[in-house]
Design a protein around this motif. Structure first.
Motif, PDB file in Angstrom:
ATOM      1  N   ASP A  29      60.591   4.702 -47.217  1.00  0.00           N
ATOM      2  CA  ASP A  29      59.911   3.968 -46.148  1.00  0.00           C
ATOM      3  C   ASP A  29      60.905   3.476 -45.106  1.00  0.00           C
ATOM      4  OD1 ASP A  29      57.508   2.808 -45.007  1.00  0.00           O
ATOM      5  OD2 ASP A  29      58.261   0.865 -45.695  1.00  0.00           O
ATOM      6  N   GLY A  30      62.063   3.039 -45.550  1.00  0.00           N
ATOM      7  CA  GLY A  30      63.091   2.583 -44.617  1.00  0.00           C
ATOM      8  C   GLY A  30      63.633   3.708 -43.741  1.00  0.00           C
ATOM      9  N   GLN A  31      63.696   4.909 -44.304  1.00  0.00           N
ATOM     10  CA  GLN A  31      64.205   6.061 -43.554  1.00  0.00           C
ATOM     11  C   GLN A  31      63.123   6.742 -42.718  1.00  0.00           C
ATOM     12  OE1 GLN A  31      65.826   8.494 -46.661  1.00  0.00           O
ATOM     13  NE2 GLN A  31      67.561   7.140 -47.006  1.00  0.00           N
ATOM     14  N   HIS A  32      61.856   6.515 -43.057  1.00  0.00           N
ATOM     15  CA  HIS A  32      60.743   7.173 -42.371  1.00  0.00           C
ATOM     16  C   HIS A  32      59.655   6.157 -41.988  1.00  0.00           C
ATOM     17  CE1 HIS A  32      62.607  10.140 -45.112  1.00  0.00           C
ATOM     18  NE2 HIS A  32      62.446  10.956 -44.100  1.00  0.00           N
ATOM     19  N   PRO A  33      59.969   5.182 -41.144  1.00  0.00           N
ATOM     20  CA  PRO A  33      58.975   4.162 -40.806  1.00  0.00           C
ATOM     21  C   PRO A  33      57.748   4.735 -40.103  1.00  0.00           C
ATOM     22  CG  PRO A  33      60.891   3.969 -39.383  1.00  0.00           C
ATOM     23  CD  PRO A  33      61.229   4.973 -40.450  1.00  0.00           C
ATOM     24  N   TRP A  34      57.859   5.902 -39.506  1.00  0.00           N
ATOM     25  CA  TRP A  34      56.739   6.533 -38.822  1.00  0.00           C
ATOM     26  C   TRP A  34      55.622   6.915 -39.795  1.00  0.00           C
ATOM     27  CZ3 TRP A  34      55.090  11.394 -40.033  1.00  0.00           C
ATOM     28  CH2 TRP A  34      55.977  12.201 -40.753  1.00  0.00           C
ATOM     29  N   VAL A  35      55.965   7.140 -41.075  1.00  0.00           N
ATOM     30  CA  VAL A  35      54.943   7.518 -42.052  1.00  0.00           C
ATOM     31  C   VAL A  35      53.935   6.379 -42.216  1.00  0.00           C
ATOM     32  CG1 VAL A  35      54.516   8.074 -44.489  1.00  0.00           C
ATOM     33  CG2 VAL A  35      56.381   9.202 -43.255  1.00  0.00           C
ATOM     34  N   TYR A  36      54.417   5.154 -42.347  1.00  0.00           N
ATOM     35  CA  TYR A  36      53.518   4.005 -42.457  1.00  0.00           C
ATOM     36  C   TYR A  36      52.635   3.910 -41.218  1.00  0.00           C
ATOM     37  CZ  TYR A  36      51.731  -0.713 -42.423  1.00  0.00           C
ATOM     38  OH  TYR A  36      50.885  -1.801 -42.342  1.00  0.00           O
ATOM     39  N   ARG A  37      53.228   4.032 -40.052  1.00  0.00           N
ATOM     40  CA  ARG A  37      52.453   3.937 -38.809  1.00  0.00           C
ATOM     41  C   ARG A  37      51.407   5.053 -38.726  1.00  0.00           C
ATOM     42  NH1 ARG A  37      57.675   2.889 -36.961  1.00  0.00           N
ATOM     43  NH2 ARG A  37      57.803   4.937 -35.972  1.00  0.00           N
ATOM     44  N   ALA A  58      44.097  11.587 -49.941  1.00  0.00           N
ATOM     45  CA  ALA A  58      43.534  12.400 -48.853  1.00  0.00           C
ATOM     46  C   ALA A  58      44.315  12.165 -47.558  1.00  0.00           C
ATOM     47  CB  ALA A  58      42.064  12.075 -48.651  1.00  0.00           C
ATOM     48  N   LEU A  59      44.721  10.917 -47.318  1.00  0.00           N
ATOM     49  CA  LEU A  59      45.513  10.623 -46.122  1.00  0.00           C
ATOM     50  C   LEU A  59      46.882  11.287 -46.190  1.00  0.00           C
ATOM     51  CD1 LEU A  59      44.716   6.855 -45.443  1.00  0.00           C
ATOM     52  CD2 LEU A  59      43.609   8.893 -44.506  1.00  0.00           C
ATOM     53  N   PHE A  60      47.478  11.312 -47.375  1.00  0.00           N
ATOM     54  CA  PHE A  60      48.766  11.990 -47.535  1.00  0.00           C
ATOM     55  C   PHE A  60      48.621  13.472 -47.184  1.00  0.00           C
ATOM     56  CE2 PHE A  60      52.182   9.742 -50.169  1.00  0.00           C
ATOM     57  CZ  PHE A  60      51.865   8.493 -49.660  1.00  0.00           C
ATOM     58  N   GLU A  61      47.545  14.093 -47.665  1.00  0.00           N
ATOM     59  CA  GLU A  61      47.338  15.513 -47.370  1.00  0.00           C
ATOM     60  C   GLU A  61      47.080  15.724 -45.885  1.00  0.00           C
ATOM     61  OE1 GLU A  61      48.200  17.797 -49.432  1.00  0.00           O
ATOM     62  OE2 GLU A  61      48.526  16.246 -50.950  1.00  0.00           O
ATOM     63  N   HIS A  67      51.866  17.181 -39.946  1.00  0.00           N
ATOM     64  CA  HIS A  67      53.320  17.217 -39.775  1.00  0.00           C
ATOM     65  C   HIS A  67      53.957  18.094 -40.853  1.00  0.00           C
ATOM     66  CE1 HIS A  67      52.968  13.786 -37.036  1.00  0.00           C
ATOM     67  NE2 HIS A  67      52.109  13.290 -37.905  1.00  0.00           N
ATOM     68  N   PRO A  68      53.658  19.393 -40.873  1.00  0.00           N
ATOM     69  CA  PRO A  68      54.113  20.232 -41.986  1.00  0.00           C
ATOM     70  C   PRO A  68      55.631  20.320 -42.136  1.00  0.00           C
ATOM     71  CG  PRO A  68      53.181  21.573 -40.227  1.00  0.00           C
ATOM     72  CD  PRO A  68      52.910  20.148 -39.877  1.00  0.00           C
ATOM     73  N   GLY A  70      57.749  17.751 -41.045  1.00  0.00           N
ATOM     74  CA  GLY A  70      58.368  16.446 -40.880  1.00  0.00           C
ATOM     75  C   GLY A  70      58.087  15.431 -41.964  1.00  0.00           C
ATOM     76  N   VAL A  71      57.606  15.867 -43.129  1.00  0.00           N
ATOM     77  CA  VAL A  71      57.266  14.922 -44.178  1.00  0.00           C
ATOM     78  C   VAL A  71      58.013  15.239 -45.464  1.00  0.00           C
ATOM     79  CG1 VAL A  71      55.351  13.641 -45.206  1.00  0.00           C
ATOM     80  CG2 VAL A  71      54.951  14.935 -43.148  1.00  0.00           C
ATOM     81  N   LYS A  72      59.185  15.767 -45.353  1.00  0.00           N
ATOM     82  CA  LYS A  72      59.972  16.081 -46.536  1.00  0.00           C
ATOM     83  C   LYS A  72      60.245  14.795 -47.319  1.00  0.00           C
ATOM     84  CE  LYS A  72      64.085  18.300 -48.197  1.00  0.00           C
ATOM     85  NZ  LYS A  72      65.332  18.943 -47.921  1.00  0.00           N
ATOM     86  N   GLY A  73      59.953  14.835 -48.600  1.00  0.00           N
ATOM     87  CA  GLY A  73      60.197  13.679 -49.442  1.00  0.00           C
ATOM     88  C   GLY A  73      58.993  12.763 -49.620  1.00  0.00           C
ATOM     89  N   LEU A  74      57.871  13.080 -48.949  1.00  0.00           N
ATOM     90  CA  LEU A  74      56.668  12.262 -49.113  1.00  0.00           C
ATOM     91  C   LEU A  74      56.089  12.551 -50.489  1.00  0.00           C
ATOM     92  CD1 LEU A  74      54.662  10.269 -47.889  1.00  0.00           C
ATOM     93  CD2 LEU A  74      53.401  12.215 -46.974  1.00  0.00           C
TER      94      LEU A  74
END
Length: 105
Positions: A29-37, A58-61, A67-68, A70-74
């Motif tokens: 979360d600290g490295q990817h704050p855009w995911v929360y937003r 479902a939101l994760f998918e 963002h196919p 840009g979500v490495k590590g999600l």
């Protein structure tokens, strides 16, 4: 018949094997704050479209589809932690986002 206990299966992480899921989540979360937003925006969109329940998986998918590259590590292990973070920031969403009792602190 004897029972075999397998505590070293591939992919099985025991507490002493490294950081907890919560620690991994905090780092991600600290490295990817855009995911929360982005999740916050998805919840807003779904509720705005009339949904009464929103599933974090479902939101994760949906996020992965949007963002196919840009979500490495999600990690799906983070869904509950993001759900709790969203509810903490938006308490009025508590009835729309399902959470279960935590097994660990």
């Amino acid at each position: 018949m004897p029972t075999t206990i397998q505590d070293r299966l591939p992919g099985l992480r025991l507490p002493q094997d490294g950081p907890s899921i919560t620690d991994q989540f905090r780092a991600f979360d600290g490295q990817h704050p855009w995911v929360y937003r982005a999740l916050e925006q998805l919840v807003t969109e779904r509720l705005g479209q009339g949904a009464t329940r929103v599933g974090m998986k479902a939101l994760f998918e949906a996020l992965r589809w949007r963002h196919p590259h840009g979500v490495k590590g999600l990690n799906n292990n983070y869904t509950a932690l993001y759900a709790r973070q969203l509810i903490a920031a938006h308490p009025h969403w508590a009835g729309a986002i399902e959470t279960r009792r935590r097994r660990s602190p």
